[in-house]
Each structure stands twice: as C-alpha cells, then as structure tokens.
Design a protein around this motif. Structure first.
Motif, mmCIF file in Angstrom:
data_model
loop_
_atom_site.group_PDB
_atom_site.id
_atom_site.type_symbol
_atom_site.label_atom_id
_atom_site.label_comp_id
_atom_site.label_asym_id
_atom_site.label_seq_id
_atom_site.Cartn_x
_atom_site.Cartn_y
_atom_site.Cartn_z
ATOM 1 N N ASN A 60 116.481 41.885 5.124
ATOM 2 C CA ASN A 60 116.448 40.425 4.972
ATOM 3 C C ASN A 60 117.542 39.760 5.793
ATOM 4 N N LEU A 122 110.012 24.366 1.025
ATOM 5 C CA LEU A 122 110.617 25.465 1.784
ATOM 6 C C LEU A 122 111.673 26.210 0.989
ATOM 7 N N ARG A 123 111.933 25.768 -0.235
ATOM 8 C CA ARG A 123 112.917 26.493 -1.038
ATOM 9 C C ARG A 123 112.381 27.866 -1.411
ATOM 10 N N ASP A 124 113.261 28.832 -1.471
ATOM 11 C CA ASP A 124 112.918 30.221 -1.771
ATOM 12 C C ASP A 124 112.017 30.826 -0.689
ATOM 13 N N SER A 125 112.270 30.408 0.560
ATOM 14 C CA SER A 125 111.552 30.977 1.705
ATOM 15 C C SER A 125 112.544 31.251 2.823
ATOM 16 N N TYR A 126 112.178 32.179 3.713
ATOM 17 C CA TYR A 126 113.055 32.507 4.831
ATOM 18 C C TYR A 126 113.215 31.310 5.766
ATOM 19 N N VAL A 127 112.130 30.579 5.992
ATOM 20 C CA VAL A 127 112.187 29.410 6.880
ATOM 21 C C VAL A 127 113.150 28.369 6.324
ATOM 22 N N GLY A 128 113.137 28.195 4.995
ATOM 23 C CA GLY A 128 114.013 27.219 4.372
ATOM 24 C C GLY A 128 115.481 27.562 4.506
ATOM 25 N N LEU A 205 117.633 30.472 -2.177
ATOM 26 C CA LEU A 205 116.793 31.609 -2.549
ATOM 27 C C LEU A 205 116.990 31.954 -4.021
ATOM 28 N N ASP A 207 114.403 34.355 -5.373
ATOM 29 C CA ASP A 207 113.718 35.645 -5.447
ATOM 30 C C ASP A 207 114.665 36.741 -4.980
ATOM 31 N N LYS A 210 114.199 38.643 -1.715
ATOM 32 C CA LYS A 210 114.444 37.978 -0.432
ATOM 33 C C LYS A 210 115.933 37.820 -0.137
#
Length: 266
Positions: A60, A122-128, A205, A207, A210
């Motif tokens: 990650n 976009l929260r809890d995402s790699y892009v975010g 993040l 999760d 991630k």
C-alpha cells in the motif's frame, strides 16, 4: 587565510555531526529497544501479526508513494518549465502565490480536507489520499524544477525556436534530456516524503487493509502494553523505515547532483 578556512570547515563538520547525531539517536534507541525484550522474536512476531500485515502495508505504501511521485514529477516539471520559460500574464504573481501556499501546514486544513474528500466520495480510497499527497508536496518540487530550468542557457531555447520548435518540443527535446539529475532528485524526495506521511492516511483511510505502513504500525499498539509488545512496536517502526532508507541510500548520488542543479544560473 588558511587558518580561517580550516576553522570554517571545522565548524561546518561539527554542526553536521550534531545534526547527524540528532537524526540517528531515535533510530538507535528504537533498534536497541526492539531487541531488549524478546530479541529477534519481536521481528518474527511483527511479520506474523494477526492484524498488522507488513507486506500488505508495504504494498500500500509503494502504491501511494509511487503513484503520488509519478504525478508530482509530471506536474512539477511541466509547471517549472512554464514558469521558467513561458511568458503569460500574472506569471510572477501566480508563482509567488503558489510558493506562499508552502507555509500552510497540513494540520491546519484537516477539517475542510476531510469534508471535501467525503463529499467527493473519495474518503477511504487510494485516490483520496494521493490527491492531497500530491497537493502538499508538489510545490517544493516545483521550486526545484524551476530553479533548474532557469539555469539552462537561453541560447538553446532561442536556437530551437528559430528551427521551428514549439514549447512542447523545447520541453521534451532540450529541457528533459538536460534534467536527469534534478528529475531523479524530485522523484526520490517525493517518494520519501509521501512514504513517511502519517497524518493524511490516518485521516482519510479507515479500512485496515488499505493502510500504508505509517498507519498500519498503529495496529501494534494496545491500551496496556507489556514490555514484549513494546519491543514489537519498536520492531515494527524499524521495519517501516527500511524501504525508504534503502531508496534514499541507493539514490544518494542523484540527490547530491540534483540539489546543486540550477544553483548557478547563466
């Protein structure tokens, strides 16, 4: 004159030694504490921890740091060329305004940043995470790239323009081939800065799967920790720093040449 030069070098090395000691001391303490109770078994326990998946966290971190680095290099190089060689209205004002944003700490904008990423889904995402990582690190790299591009002789640009080259041609055929060291420097610094980022992954993040290593190492903490668990925490911190240290050591010569690029302008 010779005594004055010797004194100057002595003072400089003394200051560098003090700074080096300040940086190395916490690492030495962490390394010693990781073996104090439990020995090498602490590292084995971390690598086989039920919640802290070290290799997943490393992956990650590489995804976040690597993706952010690519975007930062592209944006900073193109923007550096534009501010150094292209003429447009408000160029100087815009450049100074961007540099002024470097004074804004990440912690001061966590509330609007969290709300914005949440509203955008976009929260809890790699892009975010990558978007703010790029935003908060690209300005320093823009400064390095512009300083380097300012040092490239104007005669080369004029000759290419006379031959009919457009700005994008000047950028790709003249500036990029002459910018290897500074591009390597920007890449390494961006990677290390993004790898070591702690606040943004913890903010955006939730999760655990991630989490990068800087956030995942918190999974080794408990409310009441035994001496052995404390040793495992220190072992996790040491393991967390190894990849970025390896990247830094192997790219040290590029860093040195890149930092001096553009120091002397034509």
């Amino acid at each position: 004159m010779r005594n004055q030069k010797t004194l100057m070098w002595t003072v400089m090395y003394a200051v560098l030694c003090v700074l080096a000691a300040m940086w190395i001391y916490p690492i030495v303490i962490a390394f010693v504490e990781s073996f104090k109770v439990g020995g090498a078994g602490n590292y084995e326990a971390v690598l086989n921890h039920p919640r802290f998946d070290y290799w997943s966290a490393i992956g990650n971190s590489f995804l976040l740091a690597g993706g952010s680095t690519v975007i930062i290099v592209v944006i900073s190089s193109l923007a550096g060329f534009a501010f150094a060689r292209m003429r447009f209205r408000g160029r100087n004002f815009l450049y100074r305004a961007l540099l002024a944003c470097m004074a804004i700490p990440v912690a001061s904008v966590v509330t609007p940043l969290f709300a914005t990423m949440n509203d955008l889904g976009l929260r809890d995402s790699y892009v975010g995470v990558i978007i703010p990582l790029v935003a908060f690190n690209v300005l320093v790299m823009l400064l390095l790239m512009k300083n380097h591009f300012d040092g490239i002789p104007a005669e080369l640009v004029e000759a290419a323009t006379i031959d009919g080259a457009r700005p994008i041609g000047v950028f790709t055929k003249i500036f990029l081939p002459l910018s290897g060291p500074v591009l390597a420097n920007v890449s390494v610094l961006s990677f290390v800065y993004c790898w070591n980022e702690y606040l943004l992954p913890n903010l955006l993040l939730s999760d655990e799967g991630k989490f990068p290593v800087t956030a995942a190492v918190a999974l080794l903490q408990y409310e009441r920790m035994s001496q052995e668990q404390i040793g495992q925490l220190y072992a996790g911190l040491i393991l967390m720093t190894i990849p970025s240290v390896i990247v830094y050591l192997f790219s040290q010569r590029y860093l040195q040449s890149g930092l001096t690029a553009g120091a002397v302008k034509s």
